[in-house]
Write a protein that holds these residues in place. Structure first.
Motif, short mmCIF file in Angstrom:
data_model
loop_
_atom_site.label_atom_id
_atom_site.label_comp_id
_atom_site.label_asym_id
_atom_site.label_seq_id
_atom_site.Cartn_x
_atom_site.Cartn_y
_atom_site.Cartn_z
N ILE A 57 38.00 27.58 25.22
CA ILE A 57 38.62 26.99 26.40
C ILE A 57 39.82 26.13 26.02
CG2 ILE A 57 36.48 27.03 27.74
CD1 ILE A 57 36.20 24.01 27.18
N MET A 58 39.92 25.74 24.75
CA MET A 58 41.08 24.98 24.26
C MET A 58 42.17 25.96 23.87
SD MET A 58 38.92 22.17 22.05
CE MET A 58 37.54 23.29 21.72
N ALA A 59 42.68 26.69 24.89
CA ALA A 59 43.57 27.83 24.63
C ALA A 59 44.83 27.43 23.88
CB ALA A 59 43.93 28.50 25.95
N GLY A 60 45.39 26.28 24.21
CA GLY A 60 46.61 25.85 23.55
C GLY A 60 46.44 25.50 22.09
N LEU A 61 45.20 25.38 21.63
CA LEU A 61 44.91 25.08 20.23
C LEU A 61 44.39 26.30 19.49
CD1 LEU A 61 43.06 21.65 20.72
CD2 LEU A 61 45.52 22.09 20.53
N ASN A 62 44.44 27.45 20.14
CA ASN A 62 43.86 28.67 19.56
C ASN A 62 44.90 29.35 18.67
OD1 ASN A 62 42.35 30.87 18.92
ND2 ASN A 62 41.97 31.53 21.02
N CYS A 63 45.09 28.78 17.49
CA CYS A 63 46.12 29.25 16.56
C CYS A 63 45.47 29.58 15.22
CB CYS A 63 47.20 28.19 16.37
SG CYS A 63 48.01 27.72 17.93
N VAL A 120 44.16 5.17 19.98
CA VAL A 120 44.93 5.91 20.98
C VAL A 120 44.56 7.38 20.89
CG1 VAL A 120 47.23 6.67 21.71
CG2 VAL A 120 46.85 4.28 21.07
N LEU A 121 44.12 7.93 22.00
CA LEU A 121 43.79 9.35 22.11
C LEU A 121 44.95 10.05 22.79
CD1 LEU A 121 40.16 8.97 23.57
CD2 LEU A 121 40.84 9.01 21.16
N LEU A 122 45.51 11.05 22.15
CA LEU A 122 46.59 11.80 22.76
C LEU A 122 46.00 12.86 23.68
CD1 LEU A 122 49.13 12.12 19.81
CD2 LEU A 122 48.90 10.31 21.53
N GLY A 123 46.08 12.60 24.96
CA GLY A 123 45.57 13.51 25.98
C GLY A 123 46.67 14.48 26.37
N THR A 124 46.78 15.57 25.62
CA THR A 124 47.98 16.38 25.60
C THR A 124 48.14 17.34 26.77
OG1 THR A 124 46.77 17.92 24.18
CG2 THR A 124 48.19 16.30 23.10
N GLU A 125 47.13 17.48 27.61
CA GLU A 125 47.17 18.55 28.61
C GLU A 125 46.49 18.10 29.89
OE1 GLU A 125 45.67 23.13 28.47
OE2 GLU A 125 44.12 21.61 28.16
N GLY A 126 47.09 18.46 31.04
CA GLY A 126 46.46 18.22 32.32
C GLY A 126 45.42 19.27 32.65
N GLU A 127 44.72 19.05 33.74
CA GLU A 127 43.63 19.96 34.09
C GLU A 127 44.15 21.35 34.42
OE1 GLU A 127 41.45 18.97 37.62
OE2 GLU A 127 43.21 18.10 38.59
N ARG A 186 42.84 13.34 34.77
CA ARG A 186 42.68 14.77 35.06
C ARG A 186 43.17 15.62 33.88
NH1 ARG A 186 38.98 14.75 38.62
NH2 ARG A 186 39.44 16.97 38.95
N ALA A 187 42.46 15.52 32.78
CA ALA A 187 42.82 16.23 31.56
C ALA A 187 42.19 17.61 31.52
CB ALA A 187 42.38 15.42 30.34
N GLY A 188 42.84 18.51 30.79
CA GLY A 188 42.26 19.80 30.46
C GLY A 188 41.55 19.73 29.13
N PRO A 189 40.97 20.83 28.68
CA PRO A 189 40.15 20.80 27.46
C PRO A 189 40.94 20.49 26.19
CG PRO A 189 40.29 23.03 28.37
CD PRO A 189 40.85 22.12 29.40
N CYS A 190 42.20 20.92 26.10
CA CYS A 190 43.00 20.53 24.92
C CYS A 190 43.24 19.03 24.92
CB CYS A 190 44.34 21.27 24.91
SG CYS A 190 44.22 23.05 24.71
N GLY A 191 43.56 18.48 26.07
CA GLY A 191 43.79 17.05 26.16
C GLY A 191 42.55 16.22 25.94
N ALA A 192 41.39 16.77 26.33
CA ALA A 192 40.13 16.05 26.17
C ALA A 192 39.56 16.19 24.77
CB ALA A 192 39.10 16.56 27.19
N ALA A 193 40.11 17.08 23.97
CA ALA A 193 39.59 17.28 22.61
C ALA A 193 39.64 15.99 21.80
CB ALA A 193 40.38 18.38 21.91
N SER A 194 40.64 15.15 22.04
CA SER A 194 40.74 13.88 21.30
C SER A 194 39.53 13.00 21.57
CB SER A 194 42.02 13.15 21.69
OG SER A 194 43.16 13.88 21.34
N SER A 201 33.41 21.83 19.49
CA SER A 201 33.02 23.04 20.20
C SER A 201 33.55 23.01 21.63
CB SER A 201 31.49 23.14 20.24
OG SER A 201 30.96 22.11 21.06
N ASP A 202 33.49 24.16 22.28
CA ASP A 202 33.87 24.21 23.69
C ASP A 202 32.98 23.31 24.54
OD1 ASP A 202 35.86 25.99 23.12
OD2 ASP A 202 35.08 27.63 24.34
N THR A 203 31.70 23.26 24.20
CA THR A 203 30.78 22.39 24.96
C THR A 203 31.18 20.93 24.82
OG1 THR A 203 28.95 23.95 24.69
CG2 THR A 203 28.38 21.67 25.20
#
Length: 342
Positions: free
Chosen positions: A261-267, A330-337, A306-314, A289-291
């Motif tokens: 679900i962390m698509a932007g980090l799928n590298c 400081v948590l970098l919340g890089t992505e919106g929902e 309203r973060a998405g999973p990449c942003g919430a990974a921190s 993990s995704d969970t």
């Protein structure tokens, strides 16, 4: 990295510029945790536009033989009067980088083609089309999409705006992207000053999500200059932790990735330029993990972020480490929902 005031001046010149919020977050046994909420940056739901806008502007200005201090209006005027062969902008993406590149190219009036791996969902396609981008679907993973974008840019007089360095491509544009992200950290310093925690304006710990590593490279470069004591922690999906695996093996490594679900980090491969900085600049590498990422999304949504999973990974990573109660994190919340299936 030098802290170039021209970069934040450029960002401030763009429509809709405003610092993103630095939001305090209650966290067990820690007194000072903040989320840098990159949920709405220039109307886009991610931090990527900071690097993509500066890199696109700078690369186009250089092609037109303009100084990089030129305004976007100067670049637009020069494009209209240029005798150069018309060109398009190209990039590969898992979503947010491509959307940011397309946004900036549209601002300058340049057509964009974005290359997507076969893991990109319909929502990614829809958001790119909203920015006017043409889309090329590539059979394969993110690395395959990058390779196809690079080949086509060379064959079709395209300008590749890619946020990773790799053999044959060079490091200039990835460096412009890394430099562009520095606006975020300048904002954090000013915001921490406004909060006034014992006159502390630099964090003790920064947790940064890692895909190919360009944002993390920017974090390390910035804090090495202004706050060498700040510890930098990376976070990746367990199924796509190419940096952590490279760190364990002691060399730049390509891995097989899975769906996340962390698509932007799928590298699958770190940027070669980022690796040279991160291998000695990251203090701890964590995989989630995704969970765990989804649980962090729900936690942030519960307090109005309203973060998405990449942003919430921190935040998911913070749950897996220990720090002293007085640490400023400081948590970098890089992505919106965004929609995703868990």
């Amino acid at each position: 990295m030098s802290i170039d005031p021209a970069i934040i001046a450029f960002h401030k010149s763009l429509p809709q510029y405003a610092p993103t919020a630095l939001i305090p977050l209650a966290f067990p046994n820690l007194n000072h945790v903040f989320v840098k909420a990159e949920t709405n940056r220039f109307g886009l739901p991610a931090f990527k536009i900071l690097g993509a806008s500066w890199a696109t502007h700078t690369a186009v200005a250089q092609r037109l033989d303009l100084p990089i201090s030129s305004s976007p209006a100067d670049v637009i005027h020069a494009l209209k009067t240029s005798t150069l062969t018309p060109f398009s902008i190209m990039c590969a993406t898992e979503g947010n980088h491509g959307r940011a590149v397309a946004y900036m190219a549209k601002t300058l009036g340049i057509p964009t083609t974005v290359y997507l791996s076969d893991r990109a969902d319909q929502a990614v396609h829809d958001r790119l089309r909203e920015e006017g981008a043409a889309i090329v679907d590539v059979a394969g993973d993110y690395d395959a999409a990058v390779a196809q974008a690079f080949a086509d840019s060379k064959a079709q007089n395209g300008m590749l705006i890619q946020d990773m360095a790799f053999p044959g491509y060079g490091e200039d544009i990835p460096k412009f992207i890394v430099d562009g992200y520095s606006t975020m950290f300048v904002e954090v310093k000013e915001q921490l000053h406004d909060v006034g925690i014992a006159d502390q304006t630099q964090p003790d710990i920064v947790i940064v999500p890692v895909g190919v590593g360009s944002l993390a490279e920017s974090v390390v470069r910035y804090y090495r200059l202004v706050s060498p004591a700040t510890r930098i922690i990376s976070v990746e999906p367990i199924v796509a932790n190419c940096f952590e695996q490279s760190l364990r093996l002691g060399q730049l490594t390509t891995i097989d990735t899975g769906k996340t679900i962390m698509a932007g980090l799928n590298c699958a491969t770190p940027s070669s330029s980022a690796w040279e900085v991160l291998k000695d600049g990251i203090h701890m590498a964590i995989s989630v993990s995704d969970t765990e990422a989804h649980t962090a999304v729900e936690e942030l949504h519960g307090v109005g972020i309203r973060a998405g999973p990449c942003g919430a990974a921190s935040l998911a990573a913070l749950h897996k480490i220990w720090s002293s109660a007085d640490s400023l994190v400081v948590l970098l919340g890089t992505e919106g929902e965004r929609p995703y299936e868990i």
